[in-house]
Design an enzyme around this catalytic site. Structure first.
Site, PDB file in Angstrom:
ATOM      1  CB  ILE A  12      43.865  31.562  48.441  1.00  0.00           C
ATOM      2  CG1 ILE A  12      43.490  32.883  49.121  1.00  0.00           C
ATOM      3  CG2 ILE A  12      44.413  30.576  49.474  1.00  0.00           C
ATOM      4  CD1 ILE A  12      42.424  32.741  50.189  1.00  0.00           C
ATOM      5  CB  ALA A 108      54.469  35.744  55.465  1.00  0.00           C
ATOM      6  CG  ASP A 109      54.411  38.110  50.093  1.00  0.00           C
ATOM      7  OD1 ASP A 109      54.730  38.743  51.118  1.00  0.00           O
ATOM      8  OD2 ASP A 109      53.941  38.659  49.074  1.00  0.00           O
ATOM      9  CB  THR A 184      44.836  54.869  22.271  1.00  0.00           C
ATOM     10  OG1 THR A 184      44.659  56.192  21.760  1.00  0.00           O
ATOM     11  CG2 THR A 184      44.748  54.906  23.797  1.00  0.00           C
TER      12      THR A 184
END
Length: 266
Positions: A12, A108-109, A184
């Site tokens: 946030i 909304a974003d 890897t």
């Protein structure tokens, strides 16, 4: 001054804009159980350190894709700043058409990014947001939101690879100099980084083919600069795009009025 809150799945972001510039931005991990008082204590300390008087904040706007966090963020605005926040949602005045089958289901974003990108860069354009999901949102030359693409986010893919394959470790994300890994971990890093660069380039090309014209590309999100290093298809990176969208949305819509009963603790 306006308090702007962008609540995503991972973090946030709180910010304050004084009408001409951003005075400060602060980030905290998203936790749906964190209370309004916890937010309030944390935020007022940061405002004080930045020399921002809490009493000088006269408006608030919230954009969130985490419904469970909205209650406490709304209470923060009511109880600590005596403000009823504007909540970003499709029914507001965005200043552009939302050409979707069900506008209410759009995060909304995504609309906020489209609003800020068209305002700042003009269209037609593609906004790429590297968040929990990697989203591609399309805005035409008139500013209308016409749809987009949702793909798994980079960190989500890294975690899924580790969880599903017992012998593959959890890795950090970086840009490998070589595509072909000799062990890897380098091979995994190459697959994640160059795989997402390929996803970005491929989807931009396919979106432009569907749209029928070249488009500007703007990227936001924490990993946007890193991915942009690996491709010429991202023209601009803008870390504050969603915050700017919230600020612009608040300018277009009247501030809600705080009724006395809303100012009381529920």
């Amino acid at each position: 001054m306006k308090l702007v809150i962008d609540a995503g799945n991972t973090n946030i972001v709180f910010a304050v804009h004084d009408g001409s510039r951003w005075r400060g931005t602060w980030r905290i991990a998203t936790d749906a159980q964190r209370t309004s008082d916890e937010y309030g204590v944390w935020l007022t300390v940061l405002l004080d350190r930045a020399g921002i008087a809490a009493g000088g904040i006269d408006g608030a706007v919230i954009g969130t894709v985490v419904p469970a966090a909205l209650y406490h963020l709304r209470r923060l605005c009511r109880d600590w700043f005596s403000l009823e926040p504007l909540i970003a949602r499709a029914e507001l005045d965005w200043g552009f058409a939302i050409e979707m089958d069900n506008p209410a289901e759009i995060g909304a974003d995504r609309l906020l990014n489209a609003l800020a990108a068209h305002h700042g860069y003009g269209g037609p354009l593609i906004v790429i947001d590297f968040g929990t999901a990697t989203t591609f949102d399309v805005v035409n030359g008139n500013g209308a939101y016409v749809g987009g693409v949702i793909a798994p986010g980079i960190n989500l893919s890294v975690e899924a690879l580790h969880q599903a394959a017992a012998r593959l470790p959890r890795i950090g994300i970086g840009r490998p100099q070589l595509v072909i890994g000799k062990s890897t971990i380098p091979a995994m890093r190459s697959g994640i980084y160059w795989g997402y660069v390929g996803l970005v380039e491929g989807l931009i090309a396919r979106i432009e083919a569907d749209f029928g014209a070249p488009m500007k590309t703007i990227a936001t999100g924490g990993l946007a600069p890193l991915i942009a290093e690996g491709t010429s298809r991202i023209e601009h990176t803008d870390p504050d795009l969603t915050l700017e969208g919230l600020r612009l949305l608040a300018l277009r819509n009247p501030a809600p009025v705080l009724r006395p009963r809303e100012a009381e603790h529920e």
